[in-house]
Design a protein around this motif. Structure first.
Motif, PDB file in Angstrom:
ATOM      1  N   LEU A 148       0.836  -1.195   0.000  1.00 52.22           N
ATOM      2  CA  LEU A 148       0.000   0.000   0.000  1.00 52.22           C
ATOM      3  C   LEU A 148       0.874   1.249   0.000  1.00 52.22           C
ATOM      4  CD1 LEU A 148      -2.790  -0.995   2.560  1.00 52.22           C
ATOM      5  CD2 LEU A 148      -2.916  -1.020   0.061  1.00 52.22           C
ATOM      6  N   LEU A 149       0.448   2.249  -0.739  1.00 50.09           N
ATOM      7  CA  LEU A 149       1.227   3.475  -0.902  1.00 50.09           C
ATOM      8  C   LEU A 149       0.772   4.566   0.056  1.00 50.09           C
ATOM      9  CD1 LEU A 149       1.399   3.695  -4.786  1.00 50.09           C
ATOM     10  CD2 LEU A 149       3.342   3.356  -3.259  1.00 50.09           C
ATOM     11  N   ARG A 150       1.742   5.274   0.593  1.00 49.72           N
ATOM     12  CA  ARG A 150       1.459   6.492   1.355  1.00 49.72           C
ATOM     13  C   ARG A 150       1.602   7.670   0.397  1.00 49.72           C
ATOM     14  NH1 ARG A 150       1.119   8.338   6.609  1.00 49.72           N
ATOM     15  NH2 ARG A 150       1.260   6.207   7.362  1.00 49.72           N
ATOM     16  N   TRP A 151       0.565   8.470   0.292  1.00 51.03           N
ATOM     17  CA  TRP A 151       0.584   9.663  -0.561  1.00 51.03           C
ATOM     18  C   TRP A 151       0.995  10.875   0.259  1.00 51.03           C
ATOM     19  CZ3 TRP A 151      -4.085  10.148  -4.465  1.00 51.03           C
ATOM     20  CH2 TRP A 151      -4.033   9.078  -5.365  1.00 51.03           C
ATOM     21  N   PHE A 152       1.897  11.677  -0.308  1.00 50.70           N
ATOM     22  CA  PHE A 152       2.317  12.940   0.287  1.00 50.70           C
ATOM     23  C   PHE A 152       1.769  14.063  -0.594  1.00 50.70           C
ATOM     24  CE2 PHE A 152       5.084   9.784   1.957  1.00 50.70           C
ATOM     25  CZ  PHE A 152       5.536  10.228   3.188  1.00 50.70           C
ATOM     26  N   LEU A 153       0.828  14.810  -0.062  1.00 51.57           N
ATOM     27  CA  LEU A 153       0.146  15.863  -0.807  1.00 51.57           C
ATOM     28  C   LEU A 153       0.508  17.230  -0.246  1.00 51.57           C
ATOM     29  CD1 LEU A 153      -3.314  14.116  -0.944  1.00 51.57           C
ATOM     30  CD2 LEU A 153      -2.172  14.999  -2.990  1.00 51.57           C
ATOM     31  N   VAL A 154       0.928  18.137  -1.123  1.00 45.90           N
ATOM     32  CA  VAL A 154       1.163  19.526  -0.737  1.00 45.90           C
ATOM     33  C   VAL A 154      -0.110  20.314  -1.026  1.00 45.90           C
ATOM     34  CG1 VAL A 154       2.533  21.599  -1.116  1.00 45.90           C
ATOM     35  CG2 VAL A 154       3.616  19.345  -1.272  1.00 45.90           C
ATOM     36  N   PHE A 155      -0.645  20.960  -0.011  1.00 46.03           N
ATOM     37  CA  PHE A 155      -1.824  21.805  -0.155  1.00 46.03           C
ATOM     38  C   PHE A 155      -1.408  23.271  -0.079  1.00 46.03           C
ATOM     39  CE2 PHE A 155      -3.741  17.845   1.082  1.00 46.03           C
ATOM     40  CZ  PHE A 155      -4.995  17.842   0.469  1.00 46.03           C
ATOM     41  N   SER A 156      -2.119  24.108  -0.811  1.00 46.70           N
ATOM     42  CA  SER A 156      -1.798  25.532  -0.820  1.00 46.70           C
ATOM     43  C   SER A 156      -3.073  26.355  -0.988  1.00 46.70           C
ATOM     44  CB  SER A 156      -0.821  25.850  -1.959  1.00 46.70           C
ATOM     45  OG  SER A 156      -0.464  27.212  -1.965  1.00 46.70           O
ATOM     46  N   ARG A 157      -3.018  27.583  -0.509  1.00 46.63           N
ATOM     47  CA  ARG A 157      -4.078  28.550  -0.810  1.00 46.63           C
ATOM     48  C   ARG A 157      -3.499  29.961  -0.715  1.00 46.63           C
ATOM     49  NH1 ARG A 157      -8.445  28.806   4.206  1.00 46.63           N
ATOM     50  NH2 ARG A 157      -6.964  29.168   5.904  1.00 46.63           N
ATOM     51  N   ASP A 158      -4.100  30.883  -1.445  1.00 48.29           N
ATOM     52  CA  ASP A 158      -3.567  32.240  -1.565  1.00 48.29           C
ATOM     53  C   ASP A 158      -4.228  33.251  -0.644  1.00 48.29           C
ATOM     54  OD1 ASP A 158      -1.737  31.501  -3.529  1.00 48.29           O
ATOM     55  OD2 ASP A 158      -3.198  31.789  -5.130  1.00 48.29           O
ATOM     56  N   HIS A 175       0.766  19.466  -5.313  1.00 54.96           N
ATOM     57  CA  HIS A 175       1.806  18.481  -5.624  1.00 54.96           C
ATOM     58  C   HIS A 175       1.440  17.163  -4.959  1.00 54.96           C
ATOM     59  CE1 HIS A 175       4.643  21.420  -7.285  1.00 54.96           C
ATOM     60  NE2 HIS A 175       4.414  22.182  -6.239  1.00 54.96           N
ATOM     61  N   LEU A 176       1.866  16.067  -5.568  1.00 58.73           N
ATOM     62  CA  LEU A 176       1.680  14.727  -5.016  1.00 58.73           C
ATOM     63  C   LEU A 176       2.946  13.924  -5.253  1.00 58.73           C
ATOM     64  CD1 LEU A 176       0.145  12.152  -4.050  1.00 58.73           C
ATOM     65  CD2 LEU A 176      -0.746  11.951  -6.379  1.00 58.73           C
ATOM     66  N   ALA A 177       3.365  13.173  -4.235  1.00 60.38           N
ATOM     67  CA  ALA A 177       4.526  12.301  -4.395  1.00 60.38           C
ATOM     68  C   ALA A 177       4.356  11.056  -3.545  1.00 60.38           C
ATOM     69  CB  ALA A 177       5.815  13.022  -3.999  1.00 60.38           C
ATOM     70  N   THR A 178       5.014   9.992  -3.969  1.00 65.24           N
ATOM     71  CA  THR A 178       5.176   8.802  -3.140  1.00 65.24           C
ATOM     72  C   THR A 178       6.678   8.539  -3.037  1.00 65.24           C
ATOM     73  OG1 THR A 178       5.043   7.285  -5.029  1.00 65.24           O
ATOM     74  CG2 THR A 178       2.981   7.826  -3.901  1.00 65.24           C
ATOM     75  N   PHE A 179       7.089   7.871  -1.965  1.00 64.27           N
ATOM     76  CA  PHE A 179       8.510   7.638  -1.730  1.00 64.27           C
ATOM     77  C   PHE A 179       8.775   6.162  -1.451  1.00 64.27           C
ATOM     78  CE2 PHE A 179       7.697  12.029  -0.328  1.00 64.27           C
ATOM     79  CZ  PHE A 179       8.572  12.698  -1.165  1.00 64.27           C
ATOM     80  N   LYS A 180       9.993   5.746  -1.772  1.00 65.04           N
ATOM     81  CA  LYS A 180      10.398   4.364  -1.538  1.00 65.04           C
ATOM     82  C   LYS A 180      10.192   4.011  -0.071  1.00 65.04           C
ATOM     83  CE  LYS A 180      14.330   1.249  -2.181  1.00 65.04           C
ATOM     84  NZ  LYS A 180      15.758   1.143  -2.603  1.00 65.04           N
ATOM     85  N   ASN A 181       9.598   2.856   0.159  1.00 66.72           N
ATOM     86  CA  ASN A 181       9.296   2.373   1.521  1.00 66.72           C
ATOM     87  C   ASN A 181       8.386   3.340   2.277  1.00 66.72           C
ATOM     88  OD1 ASN A 181      10.961   0.093   1.139  1.00 66.72           O
ATOM     89  ND2 ASN A 181      12.767   1.270   1.746  1.00 66.72           N
ATOM     90  N   ASN A 182       7.659   4.192   1.523  1.00 70.86           N
ATOM     91  CA  ASN A 182       6.722   5.153   2.125  1.00 70.86           C
ATOM     92  C   ASN A 182       7.401   6.118   3.085  1.00 70.86           C
ATOM     93  OD1 ASN A 182       4.400   4.341   0.777  1.00 70.86           O
ATOM     94  ND2 ASN A 182       3.873   2.807   2.317  1.00 70.86           N
ATOM     95  N   THR A 183       8.689   6.369   2.863  1.00 74.43           N
ATOM     96  CA  THR A 183       9.447   7.199   3.799  1.00 74.43           C
ATOM     97  C   THR A 183      10.033   8.405   3.087  1.00 74.43           C
ATOM     98  OG1 THR A 183      10.026   5.226   5.085  1.00 74.43           O
ATOM     99  CG2 THR A 183      11.319   7.225   5.479  1.00 74.43           C
ATOM    100  N   ALA A 184       9.630   9.583   3.507  1.00 72.89           N
ATOM    101  CA  ALA A 184      10.169  10.823   2.961  1.00 72.89           C
ATOM    102  C   ALA A 184      11.441  11.199   3.717  1.00 72.89           C
ATOM    103  CB  ALA A 184       9.146  11.946   3.095  1.00 72.89           C
TER     104      ALA A 184
END
Length: 291
Positions: free
Chosen positions: A97-107, A117-126
């Motif tokens: 199962l993947l852990r999603w890392f989402l960057v949220f922003s507002r002005d 932005h969205l990213a996933t990392f090896k072994n779910n570890t940033a």
């Protein structure tokens, strides 16, 4: 930004994401996404809609659990934070199962938080982020970042490297030297020529300081590809790209494709050794145009 506010933003994203991929209506993406992620996901939905114009009622809804929120201390606008959670989506290579890392922003205070932005990392570890109490440290996108390449210049640096191969800023990997080798192999085939050009994007980068003084940087680029077949041959566009085709369909031996590519990179501090590592990359063809 409180944990409750972050959870609300992630819930809004999840609800919008699930409705979009169930109905395959690309007009919905802009209600919960912006920037590079909007361009990438909207293109994917357009492509899916081209194959399934009635939507996808059998779509499996995205879910999150074990969520965490990383908030940098920021003055003024825009403001951003990172939400990461374990999803019910699997890594196609490992089945985990993947852990999603989402960057949220507002002005502004009256705006909706949107994922950019969205990213996933090896072994779910940033990479391990630097923290001062409950806050992470936002990194300036300018030369004041103290990095080998400022986040605001990383898009151009990466695009220049992919196009020319010059410079030693990037570590070897699937999305650096290996990708360039793959392109070179595909450039000239039997009756086919492929020309490529990378360009920096104007979507804002986002960076957080890591414990070693470097930074985790999210940024994006454009990737242009032109394919030409020998005279008398015809390019047959895959069904999955008909939803992003620009202009009327026609029989042609030349087509141009544009992609938006989003990267997450580990950038060393200016006075440290090492090179920039591309940790994750996701992209989508946003337009296909007969020439």
């Amino acid at each position: 930004m409180t944990k409750a506010e972050g959870a609300k933003a992630l819930r809004h994203f999840t609800d919008g994401f699930n409705k979009t991929y169930r109905t395959l209506d690309p007009k919905l993406n802009a209600s919960y996404e912006a920037g590079a992620l909007l361009a990438i996901d909207q293109a994917k939905v357009k492509s899916a809609h081209g194959m399934r114009p009635r939507g996808n009622p059998g779509y499996t809804p995205l879910t999150f659990k074990d969520t965490h929120f990383t908030v940098p201390e920021q003055a003024g606008w825009p403001k951003s934070f990172v939400a990461d959670g374990l999803t019910n989506r699997k890594d196609p290579r490992t089945g985990a199962l993947l852990r999603w890392f989402l960057v949220f922003s507002r002005d502004g205070i009256d705006e909706q938080w949107r994922a950019v932005h969205l990213a996933t990392f090896k072994n779910n570890t940033a990479p391990q982020l630097k923290r001062d109490g409950k806050f992470a440290e936002a990194v300036p996108v300018s030369a004041a970042s103290g990095l080998k390449v400022a986040p605001g210049k990383l898009s151009k640096t990466y695009a220049d490297y992919l196009t020319t191969g010059r410079g030693g800023a990037f570590a070897p990997g699937a999305d650096t030297d290996a990708w360039r080798r793959d392109r070179a192999k595909q450039a000239n085939g039997v009756g086919s020529r492929i020309q490529v050009q990378d360009q920096p994007s104007d979507y804002p980068a986002f960076a957080l300081r890591t414990e070693d003084g470097g930074a985790l940087v999210f940024f994006s680029t454009y990737y242009h590809r032109q394919q030409t077949l020998s005279t008398g041959l015809t390019i047959h566009l895959p069904d999955r790209l008909r939803g992003v085709m620009q202009g009327p369909a026609k029989k042609t031996n030349r087509m141009a494709f544009t992609s938006v590519s989003g990267q997450a990179a580990k950038v060393p501090a200016e006075d440290a050794g090492g090179r920039i590592e591309i940790l994750n990359r996701l992209d989508a063809i946003t337009s296909a145009k007969p020439l």
